[in-house]
Design a protein around this motif. Structure first.
Motif, PDB file in Angstrom:
ATOM      1  N   LEU A   9       0.815  -1.216   0.000  1.00 10.54           N
ATOM      2  CA  LEU A   9       0.000   0.000   0.000  1.00 10.54           C
ATOM      3  C   LEU A   9       0.851   1.270   0.000  1.00 10.54           C
ATOM      4  O   LEU A   9       0.465   2.279  -0.585  1.00 10.54           O
ATOM      5  CB  LEU A   9      -0.941  -0.014   1.208  1.00 10.54           C
ATOM      6  N   TRP A  10       2.021   1.234   0.603  1.00 11.48           N
ATOM      7  CA  TRP A  10       2.877   2.419   0.667  1.00 11.48           C
ATOM      8  C   TRP A  10       3.347   2.845  -0.719  1.00 11.48           C
ATOM      9  O   TRP A  10       3.724   4.000  -0.933  1.00 11.48           O
ATOM     10  CB  TRP A  10       4.088   2.164   1.563  1.00 11.48           C
ATOM     11  N   ILE A  15       3.972   6.430  -6.421  1.00 10.59           N
ATOM     12  CA  ILE A  15       3.386   6.321  -7.762  1.00 10.59           C
ATOM     13  C   ILE A  15       2.525   7.544  -8.062  1.00 10.59           C
ATOM     14  O   ILE A  15       2.574   8.090  -9.162  1.00 10.59           O
ATOM     15  CB  ILE A  15       2.590   5.010  -7.902  1.00 10.59           C
ATOM     16  N   ALA A  16       1.755   8.000  -7.080  1.00 13.78           N
ATOM     17  CA  ALA A  16       0.936   9.209  -7.261  1.00 13.78           C
ATOM     18  C   ALA A  16       1.823  10.438  -7.456  1.00 13.78           C
ATOM     19  O   ALA A  16       1.516  11.317  -8.267  1.00 13.78           O
ATOM     20  CB  ALA A  16       0.012   9.406  -6.074  1.00 13.78           C
ATOM     21  N   GLY A  17       2.931  10.515  -6.719  1.00 16.54           N
ATOM     22  CA  GLY A  17       3.866  11.628  -6.888  1.00 16.54           C
ATOM     23  C   GLY A  17       4.483  11.648  -8.268  1.00 16.54           C
ATOM     24  O   GLY A  17       4.598  12.702  -8.903  1.00 16.54           O
ATOM     25  N   TYR A  18       4.877  10.491  -8.763  1.00 14.60           N
ATOM     26  CA  TYR A  18       5.464  10.413 -10.100  1.00 14.60           C
ATOM     27  C   TYR A  18       4.423  10.740 -11.170  1.00 14.60           C
ATOM     28  O   TYR A  18       4.731  11.424 -12.148  1.00 14.60           O
ATOM     29  CB  TYR A  18       6.061   9.032 -10.350  1.00 14.60           C
ATOM     30  N   ALA A  19       3.198  10.278 -10.990  1.00 17.00           N
ATOM     31  CA  ALA A  19       2.133  10.583 -11.951  1.00 17.00           C
ATOM     32  C   ALA A  19       1.855  12.086 -11.992  1.00 17.00           C
ATOM     33  O   ALA A  19       1.640  12.654 -13.068  1.00 17.00           O
ATOM     34  CB  ALA A  19       0.871   9.802 -11.599  1.00 17.00           C
ATOM     35  N   THR A  20       1.878  12.747 -10.834  1.00  8.93           N
ATOM     36  CA  THR A  20       1.699  14.195 -10.783  1.00  8.93           C
ATOM     37  C   THR A  20       2.840  14.903 -11.498  1.00  8.93           C
ATOM     38  O   THR A  20       2.623  15.853 -12.249  1.00  8.93           O
ATOM     39  CB  THR A  20       1.606  14.672  -9.325  1.00  8.93           C
ATOM     40  N   VAL A  22       4.720  13.736 -13.963  1.00  5.35           N
ATOM     41  CA  VAL A  22       4.618  13.524 -15.409  1.00  5.35           C
ATOM     42  C   VAL A  22       3.482  14.361 -16.000  1.00  5.35           C
ATOM     43  O   VAL A  22       3.620  14.961 -17.068  1.00  5.35           O
ATOM     44  CB  VAL A  22       4.422  12.029 -15.728  1.00  5.35           C
ATOM     45  N   ALA A  23       2.357  14.442 -15.296  1.00  2.00           N
ATOM     46  CA  ALA A  23       1.186  15.139 -15.832  1.00  2.00           C
ATOM     47  C   ALA A  23       1.299  16.663 -15.723  1.00  2.00           C
ATOM     48  O   ALA A  23       0.919  17.377 -16.656  1.00  2.00           O
ATOM     49  CB  ALA A  23      -0.068  14.665 -15.107  1.00  2.00           C
ATOM     50  N   TYR A  24       1.806  17.176 -14.597  1.00  2.00           N
ATOM     51  CA  TYR A  24       1.782  18.615 -14.350  1.00  2.00           C
ATOM     52  C   TYR A  24       3.156  19.260 -14.240  1.00  2.00           C
ATOM     53  O   TYR A  24       3.272  20.472 -14.342  1.00  2.00           O
ATOM     54  CB  TYR A  24       1.003  18.923 -13.068  1.00  2.00           C
ATOM     55  N   GLY A  25       4.214  18.508 -13.966  1.00  2.00           N
ATOM     56  CA  GLY A  25       5.539  19.076 -13.767  1.00  2.00           C
ATOM     57  C   GLY A  25       5.857  19.207 -12.286  1.00  2.00           C
ATOM     58  O   GLY A  25       5.205  18.601 -11.441  1.00  2.00           O
ATOM     59  N   THR A  26       6.856  20.018 -11.992  1.00  2.00           N
ATOM     60  CA  THR A  26       7.268  20.201 -10.593  1.00  2.00           C
ATOM     61  C   THR A  26       6.653  21.470 -10.014  1.00  2.00           C
ATOM     62  O   THR A  26       6.399  22.431 -10.744  1.00  2.00           O
ATOM     63  CB  THR A  26       8.802  20.288 -10.495  1.00  2.00           C
ATOM     64  N   PRO A  27       6.428  21.507  -8.699  1.00  2.00           N
ATOM     65  CA  PRO A  27       5.850  22.705  -8.086  1.00  2.00           C
ATOM     66  C   PRO A  27       6.879  23.828  -7.994  1.00  2.00           C
ATOM     67  O   PRO A  27       8.053  23.591  -7.738  1.00  2.00           O
ATOM     68  CB  PRO A  27       5.424  22.227  -6.698  1.00  2.00           C
ATOM     69  N   HIS A  28       6.428  25.045  -8.222  1.00  6.21           N
ATOM     70  CA  HIS A  28       7.259  26.238  -8.112  1.00  6.21           C
ATOM     71  C   HIS A  28       6.551  27.228  -7.188  1.00  6.21           C
ATOM     72  O   HIS A  28       5.343  27.407  -7.278  1.00  6.21           O
ATOM     73  CB  HIS A  28       7.470  26.880  -9.476  1.00  6.21           C
ATOM     74  N   LEU A  29       7.321  27.875  -6.330  1.00  8.19           N
ATOM     75  CA  LEU A  29       6.800  28.842  -5.359  1.00  8.19           C
ATOM     76  C   LEU A  29       7.087  30.254  -5.853  1.00  8.19           C
ATOM     77  O   LEU A  29       8.161  30.522  -6.395  1.00  8.19           O
ATOM     78  CB  LEU A  29       7.466  28.616  -4.002  1.00  8.19           C
ATOM     79  N   ILE A  30       6.153  31.166  -5.637  1.00  6.28           N
ATOM     80  CA  ILE A  30       6.314  32.534  -6.123  1.00  6.28           C
ATOM     81  C   ILE A  30       7.420  33.244  -5.345  1.00  6.28           C
ATOM     82  O   ILE A  30       7.557  33.071  -4.124  1.00  6.28           O
ATOM     83  CB  ILE A  30       4.985  33.316  -6.048  1.00  6.28           C
ATOM     84  N   VAL A  31       8.241  33.994  -6.070  1.00  2.00           N
ATOM     85  CA  VAL A  31       9.334  34.748  -5.461  1.00  2.00           C
ATOM     86  C   VAL A  31       9.047  36.239  -5.537  1.00  2.00           C
ATOM     87  O   VAL A  31       9.240  36.960  -4.566  1.00  2.00           O
ATOM     88  CB  VAL A  31      10.671  34.432  -6.171  1.00  2.00           C
ATOM     89  N   SER A  32       8.601  36.707  -6.687  1.00  2.00           N
ATOM     90  CA  SER A  32       8.283  38.123  -6.836  1.00  2.00           C
ATOM     91  C   SER A  32       7.173  38.291  -7.871  1.00  2.00           C
ATOM     92  O   SER A  32       6.914  37.397  -8.671  1.00  2.00           O
ATOM     93  CB  SER A  32       9.518  38.919  -7.267  1.00  2.00           C
ATOM     94  N   ARG A  33       6.554  39.457  -7.827  1.00  2.00           N
ATOM     95  CA  ARG A  33       5.506  39.784  -8.789  1.00  2.00           C
ATOM     96  C   ARG A  33       5.534  41.280  -9.065  1.00  2.00           C
ATOM     97  O   ARG A  33       5.815  42.083  -8.168  1.00  2.00           O
ATOM     98  CB  ARG A  33       4.143  39.327  -8.306  1.00  2.00           C
TER      99      ARG A  33
END
Length: 83
Positions: A9-10, A15-20, A22-33
């Motif tokens: 089960l672990w 597997i869910a992390g890898y699927a995310t 592949v589907a969406y890419g890596t998360p990025h945090l905002i630095v400036s706007r």
């Protein structure tokens, strides 16, 4: 049978992390706007329309994009160029 299922089960989390990834890419945090200040730049309650957002992600990968409908989300997912 339940013990065998629980033993594997672990694997659902990686597997869910890898699927995310592949589907969406890596998360990025905002630095400036960058925004249009309407003449009241230092007032935190003034109405602002954001024009450009800069994000930083995995391995200091930096992405600058235009704002979506005048807003910059705190976290966005981007595909890497080496995909």
């Amino acid at each position: 049978m339940i013990r065998i299922v629980a033993l594997f089960l672990w694997l659902a989390v990686p597997i869910a992390g890898y699927a995310t990834y592949v589907a969406y890419g890596t998360p990025h945090l905002i630095v400036s706007r960058h925004f249009l200040d309407n003449g009241d730049r230092h007032n935190p309650f003034a109405k602002r329309i954001y024009t450009r957002c800069r994000y930083i992600g995995w391995r200091w990968h930096e992405v600058t994009t235009s704002a979506q409908a005048g807003r910059c989300p705190w976290i966005r997912f981007f595909q890497s160029d080496a995909h």
